[in-house]
Design a protein around this motif. Structure first.
Motif, PDB file in Angstrom:
ATOM      1  N   GLY A   8      37.215  16.439  19.968  1.00 38.18           N
ATOM      2  CA  GLY A   8      37.828  17.755  20.012  1.00 38.18           C
ATOM      3  C   GLY A   8      39.335  17.770  19.881  1.00 38.18           C
ATOM      4  N   GLY A   9      39.953  16.591  19.821  1.00 38.45           N
ATOM      5  CA  GLY A   9      41.396  16.569  19.657  1.00 38.45           C
ATOM      6  C   GLY A   9      41.801  16.983  18.255  1.00 38.45           C
ATOM      7  N   ARG A  38      46.042  11.886  30.591  1.00 38.73           N
ATOM      8  CA  ARG A  38      46.686  11.819  29.280  1.00 38.73           C
ATOM      9  C   ARG A  38      47.847  10.841  29.320  1.00 38.73           C
ATOM     10  NH1 ARG A  38      49.382  17.922  29.146  1.00 38.73           N
ATOM     11  NH2 ARG A  38      51.048  17.527  30.669  1.00 38.73           N
ATOM     12  N   GLN A  39      48.153  10.317  28.149  1.00 46.86           N
ATOM     13  CA  GLN A  39      49.278   9.389  28.035  1.00 46.86           C
ATOM     14  C   GLN A  39      50.012   9.655  26.739  1.00 46.86           C
ATOM     15  OE1 GLN A  39      48.344   5.208  28.510  1.00 46.86           O
ATOM     16  NE2 GLN A  39      50.452   4.769  29.070  1.00 46.86           N
ATOM     17  N   PRO A  88      54.365  21.711  23.116  1.00 44.31           N
ATOM     18  CA  PRO A  88      54.639  20.395  22.527  1.00 44.31           C
ATOM     19  C   PRO A  88      54.567  19.266  23.550  1.00 44.31           C
ATOM     20  CG  PRO A  88      56.144  22.011  21.620  1.00 44.31           C
ATOM     21  CD  PRO A  88      55.381  22.710  22.712  1.00 44.31           C
ATOM     22  N   GLU A  89      54.933  19.543  24.782  1.00 42.10           N
ATOM     23  CA  GLU A  89      54.885  18.500  25.812  1.00 42.10           C
ATOM     24  C   GLU A  89      53.471  18.141  26.242  1.00 42.10           C
ATOM     25  OE1 GLU A  89      56.686  21.345  25.855  1.00 42.10           O
ATOM     26  OE2 GLU A  89      56.815  22.175  27.900  1.00 42.10           O
ATOM     27  N   ASP A  90      52.477  18.856  25.758  1.00 39.61           N
ATOM     28  CA  ASP A  90      51.079  18.482  26.006  1.00 39.61           C
ATOM     29  C   ASP A  90      50.598  17.409  25.028  1.00 39.61           C
ATOM     30  OD1 ASP A  90      50.429  21.943  26.608  1.00 39.61           O
ATOM     31  OD2 ASP A  90      50.605  20.367  28.124  1.00 39.61           O
ATOM     32  N   THR A  91      51.419  17.081  24.052  1.00 41.39           N
ATOM     33  CA  THR A  91      51.053  16.063  23.074  1.00 41.39           C
ATOM     34  C   THR A  91      50.827  14.716  23.755  1.00 41.39           C
ATOM     35  OG1 THR A  91      52.226  17.139  21.257  1.00 41.39           O
ATOM     36  CG2 THR A  91      51.847  14.775  21.055  1.00 41.39           C
ATOM     37  N   ALA A  92      49.646  14.147  23.541  1.00 40.40           N
ATOM     38  CA  ALA A  92      49.280  12.879  24.187  1.00 40.40           C
ATOM     39  C   ALA A  92      47.893  12.468  23.715  1.00 40.40           C
ATOM     40  CB  ALA A  92      49.278  13.039  25.704  1.00 40.40           C
ATOM     41  N   VAL A  93      47.516  11.264  24.084  1.00 39.60           N
ATOM     42  CA  VAL A  93      46.117  10.850  23.973  1.00 39.60           C
ATOM     43  C   VAL A  93      45.432  11.231  25.282  1.00 39.60           C
ATOM     44  CG1 VAL A  93      44.513   8.935  23.696  1.00 39.60           C
ATOM     45  CG2 VAL A  93      46.658   8.965  22.399  1.00 39.60           C
ATOM     46  N   THR A 119      41.205  10.775  22.811  1.00 41.88           N
ATOM     47  CA  THR A 119      41.315  11.628  21.629  1.00 41.88           C
ATOM     48  C   THR A 119      42.746  12.168  21.560  1.00 41.88           C
ATOM     49  OG1 THR A 119      40.319  13.498  20.436  1.00 41.88           O
ATOM     50  CG2 THR A 119      40.483  13.715  22.828  1.00 41.88           C
ATOM     51  N   GLN A 120      43.320  12.145  20.362  1.00 38.15           N
ATOM     52  CA  GLN A 120      44.728  12.531  20.197  1.00 38.15           C
ATOM     53  C   GLN A 120      44.848  14.054  20.141  1.00 38.15           C
ATOM     54  OE1 GLN A 120      47.701  10.558  19.809  1.00 38.15           O
ATOM     55  NE2 GLN A 120      48.662  12.580  20.006  1.00 38.15           N
TER      56      GLN A 120
END
Length: 125
Positions: A8-9, A38-39, A88-93, A119-120
């Protein structure tokens, strides 16, 4: 042994939504507490959300409270993370994780025995 597979990413614009799914193999999924972590590149892994085995209790990081919702369907061996108003700060794996005991501190990664590959999620500004 439980295997977890996330899906789902993807890439979404700021303000958009995504729903992540994590499907588990194994008959004991319904007894597990489940979490999402998340990372981001260059950052520590961080807690996002968790849910008790019954779905009756949910927990969220302050940074996602009010925007993300965790839920589960034990009949489908699946846990979900609905993400709205993405930034944008939610961007992570994003990784899902399973805790077979369900009695520990759900905010700590060390409490979870099983992890998916991730999932990215990329949020553009």
């Amino acid at each position: 042994q439980v295997q977890l597979v996330e899906s789902g990413g993807g890439l979404v614009q700021a303000g958009g939504s995504l729903r992540l799914s994590c499907t588990a193999s194994g008959r004991t999924f319904s007894s597990y507490a489940m979490g999402w972590f998340r990372q981001a590149p260059g950052k520590e892994r961080e807690f996002v959300a968790a849910i008790s085995w019954s779905g009756g209790s949910t927990y969220y990081a302050d940074s996602v409270k009010g925007r993300f919702t965790i839920s589960r369907n034990n009949a489908k061996n699946t846990v979900y993370l609905q993400m709205n108003s993405l930034k944008p700060e939610d961007t992570a794996v994003y990784h899902c994780a399973g805790d077979p005991r369900g009695l520990g501190n759900v905010y700590l990664a060390e409490e979870y025995d099983y992890w998916g590959q991730g999932t990215q999620v990329t949020v553009s500004s």
